[in-house]
Design an enzyme around this catalytic site. Structure first.
Site, PDB file in Angstrom:
ATOM      1  N   LYS A  53       0.850  -1.184   0.000  1.00  8.07           N
ATOM      2  CA  LYS A  53       0.000   0.000   0.000  1.00  8.07           C
ATOM      3  C   LYS A  53       0.887   1.236   0.000  1.00  8.07           C
ATOM      4  CE  LYS A  53      -4.447   1.115   0.188  1.00  8.07           C
ATOM      5  NZ  LYS A  53      -5.440   0.557  -0.755  1.00  8.07           N
ATOM      6  N   THR A  98      -4.103  -5.072   0.481  1.00  4.36           N
ATOM      7  CA  THR A  98      -3.447  -3.783   0.693  1.00  4.36           C
ATOM      8  C   THR A  98      -4.298  -2.869   1.583  1.00  4.36           C
ATOM      9  OG1 THR A  98      -4.372  -2.777  -1.316  1.00  4.36           O
ATOM     10  CG2 THR A  98      -2.281  -3.958  -1.530  1.00  4.36           C
ATOM     11  N   HIS A 293      22.959  25.956 -11.650  1.00  5.68           N
ATOM     12  CA  HIS A 293      23.799  27.004 -12.212  1.00  5.68           C
ATOM     13  C   HIS A 293      23.105  28.364 -12.212  1.00  5.68           C
ATOM     14  CE1 HIS A 293      26.817  24.158 -13.402  1.00  5.68           C
ATOM     15  NE2 HIS A 293      25.943  23.447 -14.102  1.00  5.68           N
TER      16      HIS A 293
END
Length: 338
Positions: A53, A98, A293
Site C-alpha cells: 500500500k 493492501t 547554475h
C-alpha cells in the site's frame, strides 16, 4: 529515542501468542506451490515480486496536558509472500489485502504511538513478519512532513508551521530470520551562497569551453542516504539533525566569514566525513549534489547608458538544465581481525 526493543531485530513467527496467530492457509499445507517456472516449463521465473500500500497518510498528535506534539507521516508498505500462486493461478488465499495493510498502519500507530520514522517503520515490518507465516520479507518506507513548533514570543503549546527546508525519510526492511536493515535519508535541501566558491584547474582540451571560475555562485539541492550499523544505540532524530547540520556547516561555514569551497566534491566529502565522525552508528553515507547554475549575464553587449547603475547590483541567469551531478559514498573501513 534510542533503539530499545531486541524483538525488532530478528523476527520469527510465533504461534503461542493469542494476538499473533497467523491466518490459516490451505496453500501452506498443500506442499510446494505452483511457480512461474513450473507453469512455463522452465522457460521463465519470477525473479522478484511483492505488493503493498502506498502513501498511507497519518497525523499523530501527542497531548500532554496543554502541551501537544505532532508528527505527520506518509507510509508505504510492501510484502513478499513465500508463494507465487496469486500471480500464476490467481489464488489469493495467502494475500494480505493492501487495504488491510493500510488499516494496520493506523492501528499500530494508535497502539504504539509514533516516535521516529525509523522506529515506526520497524514496528510495522516486525508486525507483518510475526503475524503472517506466508510473508517472507517486509518493507516499510516512511516520509515525514516537516512541521515545526510555531514561535510566538515563546514556543507555542499547540500551534505548528510547515517548514519544508528538507524532507526526512527512511526505509526499513527485513527478511524472515535475518537482521533488520534501516536506511535513512534527507532530500530536497536546497542551498545557495553568493561567494567563496570556485572551480579552477580542471581539464582543458579541445572539448572545453568552460573557463576557470575563481568566484562563482554555488547552489545545489542535496540528497543524502545512510545505513545504520548499530540500531540498538542509535538516536535517529539526532542522527538526522546531525546530517543536516553537517551539510549546512560545510557548505556555509561561520556566519561572518563563511567557508571556501574549491569544488562541490570537496564540500560533499567534508560533510560526509563530519557525519561519520559524529555518529558512530552510521556505517556509510552517500550524498548527491547537483549543480544549480546561476550564470553571469554579459552586459558588454549593451550601451553603457542603459547598464550604468549601482555597481553592487549583480544579475545572474538561473539555469535548471543541464546540470552537473556530483555524488560520493563514504563508508567506514572494515576492521582488521589480524
Amino acid at each position: 529515542m534510542p533503539w530499545a526493543s531486541i524483538n525488532r531485530i530478528y523476527a520469527k513467527p510465533s504461534n503461542t501468542s493469542s494476538m499473533e496467530v497467523p491466518p490459516s492457509s490451505s496453500s501452506l499445507k498443500a506442499g510446494p506451490a505452483l511457480t512461474a517456472s513450473a507453469d512455463s516449463g522452465g522457460r521463465f521465473e519470477l525473479s522478484d515480486h511483492g505488493y503493498g500500500k502506498s502513501a498511507v497518510k497519518l497525523l499523530h498528535v501527542q497531548r500532554d496536558a496543554d502541551y501537544h506534539s505532532i508528527r505527520e507521516y506518509e507510509v508505504f508498505t510492501e510484502l513478499k509472500l513465500h508463494s507465487e500462486t496469486a500471480y500464476v493461478v490467481g489464488d489469493n488465499k495467502d494475500v494480505v489485502a493492501t487495504d488491510s495493510q493500510k488499516n494496520t498502519v493506523y492501528l499500530l500507530a494508535k497502539k504504539h504511538g509514533v516516535k521516529t520514522p525509523e522506529e515506526f517503520g520497524a514496528v510495522v515490518v516486525s508486525h507483518f513478519l510475526y503475524m503472517y507465516k506466508q510473508v517472507v520479507e517486509a518493507r516499510c518506507k516512511v516520509v515525514e512532513y516537516p512541521w515545526e513548533r510555531l514561535h510566538a514570543e515563546a514556543p507555542h503549546n499547540h500551534a505548528f508551521v510547515f517548514s519544508p527546508t528538507a524532507t526526512r525519510w527512511c526505509q526499513v526492511s527485513q527478511a524472515r530470520h535475518e537482521a533488520v536493515t534501516v536506511k535513512s535519508g534527507l532530500s530536497g535541501l536546497r542551498v545557495l551562497k553568493t561567494t567563496q566558491s570556485a572551480f579552477v584547474d580542471f581539464v582543458q582540451d579541445e572539448y572545453t569551453t568552460l573557463t576557470d571560475a575563481a568566484e562563482r555562485i554555488f547552489s545545489t539541492v542535496v540528497e543524502a542516504e545512510w545505513i545504520y550499523d548499530n540500531m540498538r544505540t542509535a538516536d535517529f532524530d539526532n542522527a538526522w539533525l546531525t546530517v543536516k547540520d553537517a551539510i549546512l556547516d560545510k557548505f556555509a561555514g561561520p556566519a561572518d566569514i563563511g567557508v571556501y569551497s574549491p569544488s562541490v566534491q570537496h564540500t560533499l566529502y567534508q560533510a560526509e566525513k563530519t557525519v561519520l565522525e559524529k555518529v558512530p552508528e552510521i556505517n556509510w553515507i552517500k550524498m548527491t549534489m547537483p549543480n544549480k547554475h546561476y550564470l553571469n549575464i554579459d552586459m558588454s553587449k549593451f550601451p553603457a547608458n542603459v547598464t550604468k547603475g549601482d555597481p553592487n547590483h549583480n544579475i545572474y541567469q538561473p539555469i535548471d538544465k543541464p546540470a552537473g551531478l556530483i555524488y560520493a559514498q563514504l563508508r567506514r573501513k572494515p576492521k582488521s581481525h589480524l
